[in-house]
Each structure stands twice: as C-alpha cells, then as structure tokens.
Design an enzyme around this catalytic site. Structure first.
Site, mmCIF file in Angstrom:
data_model
loop_
_atom_site.group_PDB
_atom_site.id
_atom_site.type_symbol
_atom_site.label_atom_id
_atom_site.label_comp_id
_atom_site.label_asym_id
_atom_site.label_seq_id
_atom_site.Cartn_x
_atom_site.Cartn_y
_atom_site.Cartn_z
ATOM 1 N N ASP A 115 0.962 -1.078 0.109
ATOM 2 C CA ASP A 115 -0.032 0.305 0.237
ATOM 3 C C ASP A 115 0.813 1.196 0.051
ATOM 4 O OD1 ASP A 115 0.751 -1.293 2.525
ATOM 5 O OD2 ASP A 115 -0.506 0.774 3.556
ATOM 6 N N GLU A 134 0.301 -1.225 5.982
ATOM 7 C CA GLU A 134 1.608 -1.313 6.303
ATOM 8 C C GLU A 134 1.233 0.559 7.054
ATOM 9 O OE1 GLU A 134 5.218 0.934 8.179
ATOM 10 O OE2 GLU A 134 3.960 1.453 6.609
HETATM 11 ZN ZN LIG Z 1 6.577 2.469 4.018
#
Ligand SMILES: [Zn+2]
Length: 382
Positions: free
Chosen positions: A71, A136
C-alpha cells in the site's frame, strides 16, 4: 520501447497499480506469481479489508524473511505532481511515482534479488520468506501484526528479517535501522471549576493547576538513552482549554502528549511516572493511554553483520546503524525474537509530491539484498 532492468520493470508495474491503503490493487498477485514460479508456497491471509500474504521457500531453518507493504499513501493534489503519480516516469535517472521509494522499489528489488539468488543456489540452506501487507500506512490492525500472530500460533519462527522501508539518507545503504524507539501517547483531561474570572474564590482554574505539573513533565529527564538510542523525549502536541469568552475560567483543560522512548524504559514505567507527577500536584484528572509500539533493537548478530558487509561489498562505503525516525512494522516482528533490520531506498521524498528513487540505486539495492542472501543462506559459495 526501451528495455528496463528486471527490478525497474517490476517497480514500474507495481506503481501502475494505485494501491492506496488498504487497497492492494493486484500488487500482491503480481509478486505471488513471480514467487510461485520460484517454488515458494503461498498463503494468502486476508483479514477484514486487508490483503496480506506469507510465502516461503524451504522448510528448514534458519529463515530469512523479506517484509514490506504494497500500500501507499494518497498522492495529494494531482495537479501538483510533475507526472501522474500512478504512471511511472523516468526522468534524469530517477523513477517517479507514488511508492517509488516507499516501498514498491524495494519490493521489486527483493523479488528480483531472490530470483537471481535461487537461480544460482537452487538448493540454498534454510528458508526464504516474504511477509507482505497492504496496511502498513494505515491503522496497522489487519496487517503484519495479524500475520505475525498466525505464525506465532503455529510456532513458525523468523530468524532474520529485512524490512524494505526507506532507511537511507543520502545514498542507498548509508543508513540501516537496527531498531526503533517506542511510542506512547496520552490524552489528559484536568478538571477544575468553571466560573467568572472576577470571582477567583468561586473557581478552580484547571490551566493554573496543570501548569506546574506540565512544567515538571517537560523538564524531566526520563532517561539518558544508551549507545543505540537518544534520550527518551516527551512532547505535547495539543493543548486546549477555554470557552472563547475572556471573562470565563474554563472547567477543563485537555492535553495530548507523546513519548518516544528508548529500550532503557517501558510503557508501564513511563505511565507510572506520569501518574505520580499528576498525583503529587493534587490534580483531578482522567488520562487515556495508547501504546503505539514498543521499542526494539537488534544490537548485533549475523543479520546486522551480513547487511553491513553486503553494503560495503556492493557500494564500497560503510553503513551507519540508526534507531531514529518513526515506527515501522519491524516493531511487530522483533518481539518474536527475530533479528530485524530496515534496509531500503533514500527516504528524502517519501509521502511527498513527486516521490522518486534513483534508478541506479534500485539496482544497487537488488545487489545488496542478493549479497545478504548469499552470505546467510549460501555461506560456502566461493
Ligand atoms: Zn513504508
């Protein structure tokens, strides 16, 4: 059509997929396809809205794991980008696009490094794994933390973990992160008695009551740090009180603060010391804590040594160990007992407009990852 190196080609393919957290947009399937072809067994681990996968080649220990996220953060105003954020563009030796540095460039380098390594060492020692998430940059609830829980539940242990976060400062590999500070946040509300400023005997001013306690917290030396960590720091990020009227003493003052702490301390100790201070000042208050992550440290060991030696061998310069900066998913992996380092591209443009990474440094990073693989999983090579 110009032909690109395999790392650059894959990085561009990944950037073309607009995988803003928690969306993965097919990035993981692209990686999975490549890893399957190398004999990895794949476990897709979707939790709620978040795609993750665990891939492993080999069944023996030791286990060297590459960890990262597909992501990216949102691009921000599109018209402020010199080229569209999800159309990779190469200009003057740099690859531009959202995720070029954080961290699709490193994902591409990891995959290509493993492809090369496996080709030369099909019967390597131990195992290689990938732990990849698409959350994340988000709330980190359904990502790495849950994959680690899954591994822990069946006692599958990572020996060494390389997190591909952009750790470097000026040139690739100049800094690797071998730990991170802990992060602890507090939301404090100090109560008083509201009233007219002209009648001090009828009010209890919460701002006045908080002030001496706050001065003490701000001036406290929490620890002195250690060889790997700077001293623990306390910072107030928000303070609010007041009704807007200038003749009213407010009934409450509200404060948000954060600790970044070293391995000399833990969250329990910090919380206890803050409560002690507030109690000594006789405050009436409520205090909610959020533990964002414990500190971790891989002070030494085979992984740090291999990373240092590989960077030296590939680039010719020495690397520096650091624990500075924000948190990363390494904080979820380190508590399992794994040695963890973060090693990735230069972080100058991450999360910014016109995010980019130097094309030649993607090649160096691929070489460094491959070199580490060889040192740890094919040490007899000559
Ligand atoms: Zn990162």
């Amino acid at each position: 059509m110009t032909s690109h190196s395999p790392t650059l080609e894959l990085a561009m393919e990944l950037i073309r997929r607009p995988s803003v957290t928690p969306e993965d947009f097919g990035c993981q399937e692209l990686m999975i396809e490549r890893l399957q072809a190398l004999g990895f067994s794949i476990e897709r681990l979707r939790f709620e809205d978040t795609d993750n996968f665990w891939a492993r080649r080999g069944t023996d220990g030791p286990l060297l794991c590459f960890a990262g996220h597909t992501d990216v953060v949102p691009p921000g105003p599109l018209d402020k980008w010199d080229s569209p954020p999800f159309e990779p563009s190469i200009r003057e030796g740099y690859l531009y696009g959202r995720g070029a540095a954080d961290m699709k460039g490193s994902l591409a380098a990891m995959v290509v490094a493993v492809e090369r390594f496996v080709k030369h060492h099909p019967d390597h020692q131990g195992s290689i794994a990938f732990l990849i998430t698409s959350d994340e940059e988000g709330p980190f609830i359904n990502g790495t933390v849950r994959v680690v829980d899954t591994l822990e539940a069946r006692q599958e242990k990572i020996t060494w973990c390389i997190v591909g976060e952009p750790s470097s400062s000026h040139k690739v590999g100049d800094i690797i992160k071998n730990g991170r500070r802990g992060s602890l946040s507090g939301h404090l509300k100090v109560k008083g008695i509201q009233g007219h400023v002209a009648y001090p005997e009828q009010v209890s001013n919460p701002i006045h009551r908080l002030a001496p306690a706050l001065a003490e917290l701000a001036n406290t030396e929490w620890d002195q740090g250690n060889a790997f960590f700077p001293p623990t720091s306390f910072q107030v990020s928000n303070i609010h009180a007041g009704t807007g009227a200038t003749n009213v003493v407010p009934g409450e003052v509200e404060l948000h603060f954060n600790f970044r702490y070293s391995t000399e301390l833990d969250a329990d100790t910090l919380q206890h010391r803050v409560h002690q201070c507030l109690d000594q000042h006789g405050l009436e208050y409520s205090l909610d804590w959020t533990r964002n992550g414990q500190p971790f440290l891989t002070a030494e060991g085979e992984l740090v040594q291999a990373a240092q030696a590989s960077i030296q061998a590939v680039t010719g310069y020495a690397t520096e160990l650091s624990t500075a900066g924000g948190t990363s998913d390494g904080r979820f992996i380190a508590p399992t007992g794994a040695q963890v380092v973060e090693l990735g591209p230069v972080n100058a443009t991450i999360h910014k407009l016109n995010e980019c990474t130097k094309v030649e440094e993607l090649e160096l990073l691929t070489d460094i990852y491959e070199n580490i693989l060889a040192r740890l999983l094919a040490p007899s090579r000559n």
